[in-house]
Design an enzyme around this catalytic site. Structure first.
Site, short mmCIF file in Angstrom:
data_model
loop_
_atom_site.label_atom_id
_atom_site.label_comp_id
_atom_site.label_asym_id
_atom_site.label_seq_id
_atom_site.Cartn_x
_atom_site.Cartn_y
_atom_site.Cartn_z
N ASN A 9 45.34 -12.14 11.62
CA ASN A 9 44.75 -12.36 10.25
C ASN A 9 44.10 -13.81 10.26
O ASN A 9 44.89 -14.90 10.08
CB ASN A 9 45.49 -12.27 9.21
CG ASN A 9 45.34 -12.50 7.91
OD1 ASN A 9 43.88 -12.77 7.54
ND2 ASN A 9 46.31 -12.75 7.00
N LYS A 11 42.56 -15.51 8.03
CA LYS A 11 42.51 -15.82 6.56
C LYS A 11 41.24 -16.60 6.45
O LYS A 11 40.18 -16.29 7.09
CB LYS A 11 43.85 -16.92 6.32
CG LYS A 11 45.05 -16.21 6.89
CD LYS A 11 46.32 -16.89 6.17
CE LYS A 11 47.36 -16.18 6.63
NZ LYS A 11 48.71 -16.43 6.01
N HIS A 96 47.63 -8.14 1.01
CA HIS A 96 48.23 -9.37 1.56
C HIS A 96 49.16 -10.12 0.29
O HIS A 96 48.49 -10.18 -0.79
CB HIS A 96 47.20 -10.32 2.22
CG HIS A 96 47.83 -11.12 3.14
ND1 HIS A 96 48.39 -12.36 2.64
CD2 HIS A 96 48.17 -11.20 4.38
CE1 HIS A 96 48.95 -13.13 3.52
NE2 HIS A 96 48.93 -12.48 4.79
N GLU A 98 49.04 -12.97 -0.36
CA GLU A 98 48.25 -14.24 -0.76
C GLU A 98 47.20 -13.56 -1.86
O GLU A 98 46.99 -14.36 -2.74
CB GLU A 98 47.52 -15.03 0.20
CG GLU A 98 48.41 -15.84 1.10
CD GLU A 98 48.08 -16.11 2.43
OE1 GLU A 98 46.95 -15.91 2.85
OE2 GLU A 98 49.05 -16.38 3.27
N GLU A 168 55.73 -7.68 5.21
CA GLU A 168 55.55 -9.16 5.51
C GLU A 168 56.33 -9.89 4.27
O GLU A 168 55.89 -9.82 3.32
CB GLU A 168 54.04 -9.59 5.38
CG GLU A 168 53.13 -9.09 6.35
CD GLU A 168 51.96 -9.99 6.57
OE1 GLU A 168 51.94 -10.28 7.63
OE2 GLU A 168 51.31 -10.30 5.51
N GLY A 174 53.51 -18.15 6.92
CA GLY A 174 53.08 -19.74 7.01
C GLY A 174 54.25 -20.67 6.70
O GLY A 174 53.86 -21.93 6.71
N SER A 214 55.34 -15.78 10.31
CA SER A 214 55.48 -16.72 11.48
C SER A 214 55.91 -16.21 12.67
O SER A 214 56.71 -16.39 13.55
CB SER A 214 56.71 -17.58 11.06
OG SER A 214 56.34 -18.08 9.77
C1 PEP Z 1 49.94 -13.67 7.52
O1 PEP Z 1 49.06 -14.20 7.29
O2 PEP Z 1 50.05 -12.05 7.39
C2 PEP Z 1 51.19 -14.08 8.15
C3 PEP Z 1 51.94 -13.22 8.64
O3 PEP Z 1 50.66 -15.46 8.39
P1 PEP Z 1 51.89 -16.38 9.45
O4 PEP Z 1 51.92 -15.64 10.77
O5 PEP Z 1 50.99 -17.55 9.68
O6 PEP Z 1 53.09 -16.65 8.81
#
Ligand code: PEP
Length: 250
Positions: A9, A11, A96, A98, A168, A174, A214
């Site tokens: 992803n 972003k 997501h 976000e 998630e 992040g 992460s």
């Molecule tokens: C994500 O954006 O779905 C995500 C899991 O980000 P990260 O791997 O940076 O934690």
């Protein structure tokens, strides 16, 4: 048998040139890659058309990160499923954290988006996961349960083979904090049990449920070794070809 799905992803990152550079590296790698794994990159809207040309004929699928639930109309600034299909996009991330957090996307809205994505044969990746406060209140299971039940409301069983779920935990996205593989597997097994309640054992045993939060080259193998985890949704670590390749190749 469930084939693991490793999805990046990106972003709100990467110009068209940067996107093509990253995609070209991944395509080169994928030519020699023979493990049974699905690979997906979810790029910003602006790069999708150019990326499709690079990914065509490769093993790598193309995804978007969001879409509107209406097919067309007066929705300034929005992108429809029809437009994504027109480019040749295969998948779309829906809900997501976000989007839920910064754009107030509700389960009800996400349910409409999923229905439209399915109607146009775009595979939705429905993201679910608890916040830190919810985990501290021991409410992680009830949180993902209601996100799943409401997100999949009124979706017929025949469509379930076209849906992916990504667990998630918001506190792990992040932040560099990864859920332990046991924590991730516990909630993903629980999500599978909710799917079993809703759609039966056949669907629950076949649906792809990813972990995200992460994930990096150094922890991917341990996470993927868990029995119920079918791949990863990767943010930051998907922006560097070398790191993402380590995850794909766990
Ligand atoms: C994500 O954006 O779905 C995500 C899991 O980000 P990260 O791997 O940076 O934690």
């Amino acid at each position: 048998m469930r084939v693991p799905l490793i999805a990046g992803n990106w972003k709100m990152n990467n110009t068209i040139e940067e996107s093509l550079d990253l995609a070209n590296n991944l395509v080169e790698f994928s030519k020699k890659f023979d493990k049974n794994r699905e690979i997906l990159i979810c790029a910003p809207f602006t790069a999708l058309h150019a990326l499709k040309k690079v990914l065509n004929g490769s093993k790598i699928k193309l995804g978007a990160q969001n879409m509107h639930f209406e097919e067309s109309g007066a929705y300034t600034g929005e992108i429809s499923a029809v437009m994504l299909k027109d480019i040749g996009v295969d998948c779309v991330i829906i809900g997501h954290s976000e989007r839920r957090q910064y754009f107030n996307e509700s389960d009800e809205l996400l349910n409409k988006k999923i229905k439209t994505a399915l109607k146009f044969n775009l595979k939705p990746i429905l993201c679910v996961g608890e916040t830190l406060e919810q985990r501290e209140a021991n409410a992680e299971k009830e949180t993902v349960r209601s996100q799943i039940i409401n997100g999949l409301h009124d979706i017929n069983i025949e469509y379930l083979k076209n849906i992916v779920i990504a667990y998630e935990p918001v506190w792990a996205i992040g932040t560099g904090k990864t859920a332990t593989s046991k924590q991730a597997n516990e909630i993903i097994s629980y999500i599978r049990s909710v799917i079993k309640e809703l759609y039966g054992v056949n669907v629950s045993e076949n649906i792809i449920i990813q972990y995200g939060g992460s994930v990096k080259g150094s922890n991917a193998s341990e996470i993927m070794a868990e029995s119920d985890i079918d791949g990863a949704l990767v943010g930051g670590a998907s922006l560097k070809a070398d790191e993402f390749i380590k995850i794909i190749n766990y």
